[in-house]
Motif scaffolding. Sequence first.
Motif, PDB file in Angstrom:
ATOM      1  N   TYR A  45      41.822  46.361  29.901  1.00 64.31           N
ATOM      2  CA  TYR A  45      40.607  45.882  29.237  1.00 64.31           C
ATOM      3  C   TYR A  45      39.493  46.917  29.367  1.00 64.31           C
ATOM      4  O   TYR A  45      38.801  47.235  28.386  1.00 64.31           O
ATOM      5  N   VAL A  46      39.326  47.441  30.564  1.00 61.63           N
ATOM      6  CA  VAL A  46      38.277  48.446  30.791  1.00 61.63           C
ATOM      7  C   VAL A  46      38.543  49.690  29.949  1.00 61.63           C
ATOM      8  O   VAL A  46      37.635  50.226  29.297  1.00 61.63           O
ATOM      9  N   LYS A  47      39.768  50.150  29.937  1.00 65.42           N
ATOM     10  CA  LYS A  47      40.128  51.358  29.190  1.00 65.42           C
ATOM     11  C   LYS A  47      39.905  51.177  27.691  1.00 65.42           C
ATOM     12  O   LYS A  47      39.489  52.116  26.990  1.00 65.42           O
ATOM     13  N   ILE A 103      33.072  40.355  33.235  1.00 65.71           N
ATOM     14  CA  ILE A 103      33.887  39.815  34.329  1.00 65.71           C
ATOM     15  C   ILE A 103      34.511  38.481  33.917  1.00 65.71           C
ATOM     16  O   ILE A 103      35.681  38.202  34.212  1.00 65.71           O
ATOM     17  N   ASP A 104      33.751  37.661  33.194  1.00 62.44           N
ATOM     18  CA  ASP A 104      34.272  36.375  32.735  1.00 62.44           C
ATOM     19  C   ASP A 104      35.448  36.558  31.789  1.00 62.44           C
ATOM     20  O   ASP A 104      36.448  35.820  31.856  1.00 62.44           O
ATOM     21  N   ILE A 105      35.353  37.534  30.890  1.00 58.22           N
ATOM     22  CA  ILE A 105      36.445  37.780  29.939  1.00 58.22           C
ATOM     23  C   ILE A 105      37.693  38.249  30.667  1.00 58.22           C
ATOM     24  O   ILE A 105      38.809  37.761  30.418  1.00 58.22           O
ATOM     25  N   GLY A 316      37.402  30.457  51.992  1.00 56.47           N
ATOM     26  CA  GLY A 316      36.938  30.496  50.611  1.00 56.47           C
ATOM     27  C   GLY A 316      37.915  29.859  49.649  1.00 56.47           C
ATOM     28  O   GLY A 316      38.695  28.974  50.022  1.00 56.47           O
ATOM     29  N   GLU A 317      37.906  30.332  48.412  1.00 57.02           N
ATOM     30  CA  GLU A 317      38.735  29.746  47.367  1.00 57.02           C
ATOM     31  C   GLU A 317      39.089  30.799  46.324  1.00 57.02           C
ATOM     32  O   GLU A 317      38.593  31.926  46.371  1.00 57.02           O
ATOM     33  N   ILE A 318      39.937  30.424  45.389  1.00 54.14           N
ATOM     34  CA  ILE A 318      40.202  31.241  44.198  1.00 54.14           C
ATOM     35  C   ILE A 318      39.578  30.482  43.031  1.00 54.14           C
ATOM     36  O   ILE A 318      40.107  29.464  42.579  1.00 54.14           O
ATOM     37  N   ARG A 319      38.416  30.934  42.578  1.00 57.69           N
ATOM     38  CA  ARG A 319      37.705  30.211  41.533  1.00 57.69           C
ATOM     39  C   ARG A 319      38.454  30.208  40.203  1.00 57.69           C
ATOM     40  O   ARG A 319      39.062  31.214  39.823  1.00 57.69           O
ATOM     41  N   LYS A 320      38.354  29.106  39.512  1.00 60.18           N
ATOM     42  CA  LYS A 320      38.898  29.027  38.141  1.00 60.18           C
ATOM     43  C   LYS A 320      37.936  29.683  37.158  1.00 60.18           C
ATOM     44  O   LYS A 320      38.343  30.299  36.171  1.00 60.18           O
ATOM     45  N   ASN A 321      36.658  29.508  37.433  1.00 59.22           N
ATOM     46  CA  ASN A 321      35.583  30.071  36.614  1.00 59.22           C
ATOM     47  C   ASN A 321      34.683  30.847  37.570  1.00 59.22           C
ATOM     48  O   ASN A 321      34.149  30.287  38.525  1.00 59.22           O
ATOM     49  N   CYS A 322      34.485  32.130  37.295  1.00 61.56           N
ATOM     50  CA  CYS A 322      33.760  32.969  38.260  1.00 61.56           C
ATOM     51  C   CYS A 322      32.314  32.537  38.462  1.00 61.56           C
ATOM     52  O   CYS A 322      31.710  32.871  39.484  1.00 61.56           O
ATOM     53  N   ALA A 323      31.741  31.820  37.515  1.00 63.10           N
ATOM     54  CA  ALA A 323      30.334  31.439  37.598  1.00 63.10           C
ATOM     55  C   ALA A 323      30.111  30.089  38.254  1.00 63.10           C
ATOM     56  O   ALA A 323      28.968  29.684  38.467  1.00 63.10           O
ATOM     57  N   VAL A 324      31.205  29.392  38.615  1.00 67.86           N
ATOM     58  CA  VAL A 324      31.075  28.031  39.127  1.00 67.86           C
ATOM     59  C   VAL A 324      32.058  27.816  40.284  1.00 67.86           C
ATOM     60  O   VAL A 324      33.217  28.226  40.197  1.00 67.86           O
ATOM     61  N   PHE A 325      31.572  27.189  41.349  1.00 72.34           N
ATOM     62  CA  PHE A 325      32.477  26.822  42.436  1.00 72.34           C
ATOM     63  C   PHE A 325      33.490  25.807  41.929  1.00 72.34           C
ATOM     64  O   PHE A 325      33.198  25.006  41.026  1.00 72.34           O
ATOM     65  N   ASN A 326      34.673  25.787  42.529  1.00 70.29           N
ATOM     66  CA  ASN A 326      35.721  24.857  42.076  1.00 70.29           C
ATOM     67  C   ASN A 326      35.329  23.403  42.294  1.00 70.29           C
ATOM     68  O   ASN A 326      35.702  22.516  41.532  1.00 70.29           O
ATOM     69  N   SER A 327      34.561  23.139  43.356  1.00 71.46           N
ATOM     70  CA  SER A 327      34.184  21.738  43.601  1.00 71.46           C
ATOM     71  C   SER A 327      32.805  21.690  44.241  1.00 71.46           C
ATOM     72  O   SER A 327      32.269  22.699  44.651  1.00 71.46           O
TER      73      SER A 327
END
Length: 327
Positions: A45-47, A103-105, A316-327
Amino acid sequence: MEILSFKNLVFLALLGFLISFVEADLKLGFYDKSCPKAEKIVFDYVKKHFPNAPALAAPILRMHFHDCFVRGCDASVLINSTSTNQAEKAATPNLTLRGFGVIDIIKSLVEKECPGVVSCADILALTARDAVAVAGGPFWHVPTGRRDGLISNATEALNNIPPPTSNFTALQKSFANKGLNLTDLVLLSGAHTIGISHCSSFSNRLYNFSGKGDEDPSLDKVYASNLKKLKCKTPNDNTSTVEMDPGSFKTFDLDYYKLLLKRRGLFQSDAALTTVSAIKAQISKLAGGPLEVFFNAFAQSMEKMNKIEVKTGNVGEIRKNCAVFNS
């Protein structure tokens, strides 16, 4: 140069031990089995997209730096504020950050391949590395296995990210608190060879340095005059931007250090590096040396920085959405 006290040295030694301990859970190719295409997805993606937007490498690198200096490299800088929490994004140092959408993409592409496996913290660290490399800058190793943090607080960001008005003592303390030494300070400051700054980050140096409507005497007069005439025409300009490294702000080179020696560092924190003779000598050596030496040294400092206070294992956690905590 200020000498750290014995008590502080003991603390830093302990901090270094703890950092090295958590590093044990980071490793190159952490996702080789759980998500073997993860790093390739990021790089591809970056390239593909960053050559069309070369000015984006600096903001992503800056975002990574701001993330690691607050609670470690845990993607806490990516969290959105809510009605009950002012997140790091809301802190003054982060108001001009750009690239969150990128980052979201990338996160969405990785999630499509391997749902719930790759952390936002790792994606940010990898994207920063790849963005600089694609822009012609140095490459560094990024061991993975970071997990995403569960706290993002604007006050903590304000207190931990060194502001552009920092003097040398403040910079030394800020970096030492994160297990980084003076060499790391000089090298990581070299990231200012790319990118831009808003006038508001340094306009006091032009118009009101000591509160008496004066100019910072450490700033080259010709450079200051040009900034006032062509870029930051009023003391309260919050929208205009200036190249950090005029003439080559998209190129990762040695010009930043050469400008420092000419008293043309844009920030007070840049100029502060030349106020200590040993540090100035280090800058002179870098400025007059081969680009490869800087690249290799910068890479080593980045490898140290992106391991600061990482969360691994079950933390910590593995977020589903980088802008929002999972719970």
